[in-house]
Design a protein around this motif. Structure first.
Motif, PDB file in Angstrom:
ATOM      1  N   VAL A 223       5.290  -3.942  -7.126  1.00 11.76           N
ATOM      2  CA  VAL A 223       4.773  -4.180  -8.541  1.00 11.76           C
ATOM      3  C   VAL A 223       3.677  -5.189  -8.415  1.00 11.76           C
ATOM      4  O   VAL A 223       2.770  -5.009  -9.698  1.00 11.76           O
ATOM      5  CB  VAL A 223       6.022  -4.601  -9.349  1.00 11.76           C
ATOM      6  N   GLN A 250      10.101 -14.078 -13.373  1.00  8.21           N
ATOM      7  CA  GLN A 250       9.470 -12.667 -13.476  1.00  8.21           C
ATOM      8  C   GLN A 250      10.472 -11.572 -13.213  1.00  8.21           C
ATOM      9  O   GLN A 250      10.297 -10.306 -13.507  1.00  8.21           O
ATOM     10  CB  GLN A 250       8.282 -12.639 -12.396  1.00  8.21           C
ATOM     11  N   TYR A 254      10.278  -8.253 -15.612  1.00  9.44           N
ATOM     12  CA  TYR A 254      10.332  -7.113 -15.147  1.00  9.44           C
ATOM     13  C   TYR A 254      11.381  -5.985 -15.443  1.00  9.44           C
ATOM     14  O   TYR A 254      11.174  -4.927 -15.568  1.00  9.44           O
ATOM     15  CB  TYR A 254       9.580  -6.811 -13.591  1.00  9.44           C
ATOM     16  N   PHE A 263       6.236  -1.060 -17.992  1.00  5.45           N
ATOM     17  CA  PHE A 263       5.829  -2.490 -17.871  1.00  5.45           C
ATOM     18  C   PHE A 263       4.258  -2.466 -17.774  1.00  5.45           C
ATOM     19  O   PHE A 263       3.623  -3.210 -18.718  1.00  5.45           O
ATOM     20  CB  PHE A 263       6.087  -3.105 -16.296  1.00  5.45           C
ATOM     21  N   PRO A 597      11.681  -8.595  -7.890  1.00  6.49           N
ATOM     22  CA  PRO A 597      10.826  -7.142  -8.491  1.00  6.49           C
ATOM     23  C   PRO A 597       9.857  -7.160  -7.387  1.00  6.49           C
ATOM     24  O   PRO A 597       8.832  -6.663  -7.966  1.00  6.49           O
ATOM     25  CB  PRO A 597      10.311  -8.166  -9.815  1.00  6.49           C
ATOM     26  N   ASP A 600       9.619  -1.860  -7.113  1.00  8.28           N
ATOM     27  CA  ASP A 600      10.218  -1.309  -8.376  1.00  8.28           C
ATOM     28  C   ASP A 600      11.581  -0.779  -8.211  1.00  8.28           C
ATOM     29  O   ASP A 600      12.077  -0.381  -7.047  1.00  8.28           O
ATOM     30  CB  ASP A 600       9.328  -0.102  -9.003  1.00  8.28           C
TER      31      ASP A 600
END
Length: 641
Positions: A223, A250, A254, A263, A597, A600
């Motif tokens: 990501v 984060q 996410y 996102f 994250p 994904d």
């Protein structure tokens, strides 16, 4: 007396300096309180500087001009040219520190070259920073995906042609070097190369963005690629501050956003071309496979001596270097034109300081040692006519015992399966009895890739994450663990461990993450020669971590839904390593279904395009890892006996 003479000399110099300033000021109009305080320009390079710096616009065959900076020590004659073609601002590369010394203004990797009469050249690639033209991310080679006749290979050719004819201080010979995206452009220069290009060093090169470099790994999307695509799209690569995610975790950011597309929409970047390329092309179709640099190189003759380097714990481009080596090595009939280097570094760590990585320390500056003992003599030979260097076909750093090792080929090890067994045991003996271990994977609670809170823009988190102690997840119920008994003898591996995973799921899609781990003894302080910062009892050091997206079990280009409960045979590779598991240590294997994250989440319900998965698609699933019998899961180690 010496001090007094020095002081007198300084005073005289100061007097001359201020006298000159006074005379100059007297020649100008007197200043008043209302004299404007803005000047047209200031050149920080004084007559006392020990270098020459030129900025030129080099014309390409289509008329586009590329910003190019040429730096050399004063008095350079008959010097070789060392070129780097970058998307990251050539101006900044040669203005690192305001100084009158060449060793200060250039990056650390350039010091030995700058002091030895090399002409250092940095160039902004097409469309970025101060260069003209249009930027295309990893611009494809002219062919099925590019009908313009212009690519990074032609731009490199035209640049080298201009430099070899227009730098009077040069000997007309050019080498090219660079890491990451610059590793990609270095390799591109070797495709249909200019005759003046005599050698290349490609470090951690971007080669195949879907199989195992920056954008995807075996189909799982990274990501952080979204922010890179945005950064390169704004202000000609100068960026606009990146994604405005704030200072929070984060992992939560996410997770709350949902799918990758959700996102991207939430931060307003769905219109960015690079982002759209990711969202609309999740499978390994021609869109990605025809961009693979190793395939381009495999289809052409080997014309340029090429050294390929990567870090053993490269967190960005672990796949590309070995892939290029596999493509080129069969063409190297005398085993003297292609070499592979694997050092104990993170991504691009070879260009900085190689004393340590995370909790590991090494025997001195391993990065500088490689640059001085191997890279410099390599270019000296090909560009200056120096004696043939001692460039081994393969150079690797054996972690665990901390020593450089030279090899005639790669991999060096022979396949030896480490089998997963019942009751969390791992062994080199194949279990006769079949069985399986289960865990529940919940996309609402994915396994983090590093301890929270997570900030992937934090270099202290991002750069060493591949050597982070894995005890932070080894007791999670959604992480399956197997380990050997304490080793009686050392186990030395040289190559890429291969995953042979037999697994089933109650869902219709799944990700599989496999980690190979060196478990330190829990009661014995590690001796300093092993490179650890004592004490590290019980440390779980990752030797290799890699993911595979289950939907691609039959075809990387055409995903299929998994059949609930059906055992599938998954095969993929972990990163290439040279490592010694010492006596008293254990070898551990961990298996899980998320690494968030960084990657994904797999919804675990098959959808046509995971990027656009809906909230209701994310479902829990029971994952079964099979062992023994005909479904004997293992990690096949490349063991040197």
């Amino acid at each position: 007396m010496k001090l007094l003479r020095s002081s007198s000399a300084l005073l005289m110099a100061a007097g001359l300096l201020f006298g000159g300033l006074t005379a100059s000021a007297q020649d100008a109009a007197p200043v008043t309180p209302m004299t404007p305080d803005v000047i047209e320009s200031y050149d920080p390079v004084l007559p006392s500087a020990d270098f020459i710096r030129r900025e030129v616009m080099v014309p390409m065959r289509d008329g586009t001009k590329l910003y190019t900076v040429i730096v050399m020590k004063k008095g350079t004659k008959n010097g070789p040219i060392l070129l780097s073609r970058t998307p990251y601002d050539a101006y900044g590369d040669v203005h690192r520190v305001p100084s009158q010394r060449i060793v200060d203004i250039l990056p650390a990797m350039d010091i030995e070259f700058a002091e030895d009469g090399y002409i250092r050249v940095y160039q902004d690639i097409r469309g970025l920073h101060r260069s003209e033209g249009e930027f295309v991310l990893n611009r494809p080679l002219s062919g099925p995906l590019n009908d313009t006749g212009i690519d990074e290979a032609t731009d490199a050719y035209d640049t080298i042609d201009w430099l070899s004819k227009n730098v009077p201080e040069s000997n007309g010979k050019v080498g090219i070097i660079g890491s990451s995206y610059l590793g990609f452009t270095a390799l591109m220069a070797t495709i249909d190369p200019h005759p003046a290009l005599k050698a290349a060093v490609a470090e951690s090169p971007m080669v195949d963005g879907w199989i195992g470099d920056d954008w995807f790994h075996n189909g799982a999307f990274r990501v952080s690629s979204l922010e890179f695509a945005l950064w390169m799209a704004v202000n000609k690569g100068a960026g606009g501050g990146g994604l405005a995610l704030g200072a929070g975790d984060q992992y939560t950011r996410y997770l709350e956003a949902g799918s990758v597309a959700d996102f991207a929409k939430s931060v307003g970047i769905t219109h960015v071309p690079g982002v759209r390329k990711f969202l609309e092309n999740p499978a390994y179709t021609d869109f990605w496979s025809l961009q693979a640099v190793d395939k381009w190189l495999a289809a052409r003759p080997l014309k340029v001596p090429t050294m390929i380097e990567l870090g053993q714990w490269d967190q960005e481009d672990s796949y590309g270097g070995p892939a290029v080596y596999r493509a080129l090595e069969p063409k190297d009939k005398n085993n003297d034109m292609v070499s592979l280097v694997i050092g104990p570094w993170r991504h691009s760590g070879a260009n900085h300081y190689g004393y340590e990585l995370g909790d590991l320390t090494f025997t001195g500056d391993t990065a500088r040692e490689w640059r001085v003992k191997y890279v410099k003599p390599y270019f000296d030979h090909w560009l200056k006519g120096a004696p043939k260097p001692n460039t081994p076909p393969v150079l690797t750093y054996a972690t665990g015992i901390n020593e450089w090792q030279e090899s005639p080929r790669w991999p060096m090890g022979s396949s030896k399966p480490l089998y997963l067994s019942a009751d969390g045991a791992a062994s080199f003996d194949k279990p006769a009895k079949a069985g399986h271990d289960d865990y529940v994977s919940d996309p609402a609670h994915p396994v983090p890739f590093i301890p929270r809170p997570i900030d992937m823009s934090d270099a202290d988190q991002w750069k060493p994450w591949l050597v982070h102690d894995q005890r932070f997840v080894s007791d999670r119920p959604d992480v399956a663990v197997w380990e050997t008994e304490p080793l009686e003898e050392a186990v030395h591996i040289m190559g890429a461990p291969e995953v042979e995973l037999f697994a089933s799921t109650t869902g219709t899609d799944s990700d599989w993450v496999v980690k190979l781990i060196d478990v330190y003894p829990n009661d014995v302080p590690e001796p300093a020669i092993q490179g650890s910062k004592p004490p590290m009892p019980g440390f779980e050091l990752p030797i290799g971590i890699e993911i595979f997206r289950g939907r691609y079990v039959d075809s990387l280009a055409e995903p299929v839904a998994l059949k609930p409960g059906e055992v599938e045979h998954y095969k993929w590779s972990l990163p290439n390593v040279d490592h010694v598991f010492l006596p008293g240590h254990k070898i551990m294997v961990q298996v899980q279904s998320s690494l968030f994250p960084l990657y994904d989440r797999n919804p675990q319900t098959f959808v046509d395009n995971i990027m656009y998965a809906k909230p209701e698609d994310y479902q829990k699933a029971t994952q079964s890892i099979w062992h023994g019998g005909k479904s004997a899961s293992s990690v096949v180690l490349p063991v040197v006996e």
